[in-house]
Design an enzyme around this catalytic site. Sequence first.
Site, PDB file in Angstrom:
ATOM      1  CG  ASP A 160      -1.593  -1.361   1.390  1.00  0.00           C
ATOM      2  OD1 ASP A 160      -2.408  -1.707   0.527  1.00  0.00           O
ATOM      3  OD2 ASP A 160      -1.276  -2.094   2.351  1.00  0.00           O
ATOM      4  CG  HIS A 188      -3.360  -5.207   3.228  1.00  0.00           C
ATOM      5  ND1 HIS A 188      -2.883  -4.377   2.246  1.00  0.00           N
ATOM      6  CD2 HIS A 188      -3.750  -6.334   2.591  1.00  0.00           C
ATOM      7  CE1 HIS A 188      -2.973  -4.979   1.074  1.00  0.00           C
ATOM      8  NE2 HIS A 188      -3.499  -6.171   1.258  1.00  0.00           N
TER       9      HIS A 188
END
Length: 329
Positions: A160, A188
């Site tokens: 990410d 996440h």
Amino acid sequence: MTKAPVNVTVTGAAGQIGYALLFRVASGQLLGPDTPVRLRLLEIPQAVKAAEGTAMELDDCAFPLLAGIDITDDANKAFAGTNIGLLVGARPRGPGMERGDLLEANGGIFKPQGEAINAGAAEDVRVLVVGNPANTNALIAQAHAPDVPASRFTAMTRLDHNRAQTQLAQKLGVGVSDIKKLTIWGNHSATQYPDIFHAEVNGKNAAESVNDQQWLADQFIPTVAKRGAAIIEARGASSAASAANAAIDHVYTWVNGTADGDWTSMGIPSDGSYGVPEGIISSFPVTCSGGEYQIVQGLEINDFSRQRIDASVAELVEERDTVRKLDLV
Ligand SMILES: NC(=O)c1ccc[n+]([C@@H]2O[C@H](COP(=O)([O-])OP(=O)(O)OC[C@H]3O[C@@H](n4cnc5c(N)ncnc54)[C@H](O)[C@@H]3O)[C@@H](O)[C@H]2O)c1
Ligand SMILES: O=C(O)C[C@H](O)C(=O)O
């Protein structure tokens, strides 16, 4: 080879990420060009043969740093003496499966793996959980390894982080290495919060350089947070090479340190910083040095960020409560 090999255990070794990861580990990209590695591949019995095929290919690369490969379907053997555990294998969400079902199915994987790490891993073991839901899977494993410091269990949000770096660089027309101090907060998952308010672009504040709140709220954040789903939609399979790359980045940075004047994002057990409940595995801004990480302290969190951090953390608390009810933590 002069140094003793470092034992690296990879679970889900015959999967997509495993295939993209193992060759990079064996070539020295995980720990550096002076560190030999011994690979331990853990798979379910039906996939052991495929893992053997990958091992044949690894042999055929004649990597000078690869000291050996063991393949097993026994977690205790896979984690005996391991220094680095890359926990990639996980149960994917199937049709009609709810989040709770997924967490329960993964409990059946990460509980025994945590126990095996507790029973036999090396004293300096460091664990990265990649398999989704990564943060809560890491929490399950950590809960079953009471003799290992909790801080050694981490979850991957580096993918990410890397995604956010590229999106921001493209918006500003700069190179990715011009961007520093980005942060992924929380889970996440689609609730994660990529924060550019403390990020710097060639030394200038990134949010001020962007100066476009609408882009930030309506494009940047959703693009980064939903990138995994967009990849699945485009490829027909979840991200594999970029996930493997992020796993390499995560461990390399943990072991070798962050660059001066920069930080990275890691899912780590919260110590209560920034109002994140202690114990849940949440992503934070961290610096790494000497093989340890430290949460970056003292950042001012504005209302926009606070709301988003709180929402992602609330999801993590909910996941923790679900696995608590299932007696997994
Ligand atoms: N954190 C992240 O940023 C991130 C990014 C991408 C993918 N992922 C996740 O990583 C995981 C793996 O992805 P993939 O594309 O390699 O999946 P995959 O289905 O191709 O491979 C998973 C492998 O894990 C193995 N496995 C299942 N249970 C196991 C167990 N108990 N022990 C050992 N091996 C086991 C399977 O046999 C399979 O070979 C998925 O959960 C995926 O959602 C996480
Ligand atoms: O496998 C997924 O659900 C997506 C993956 O976590 C990703 O971020 O690419």
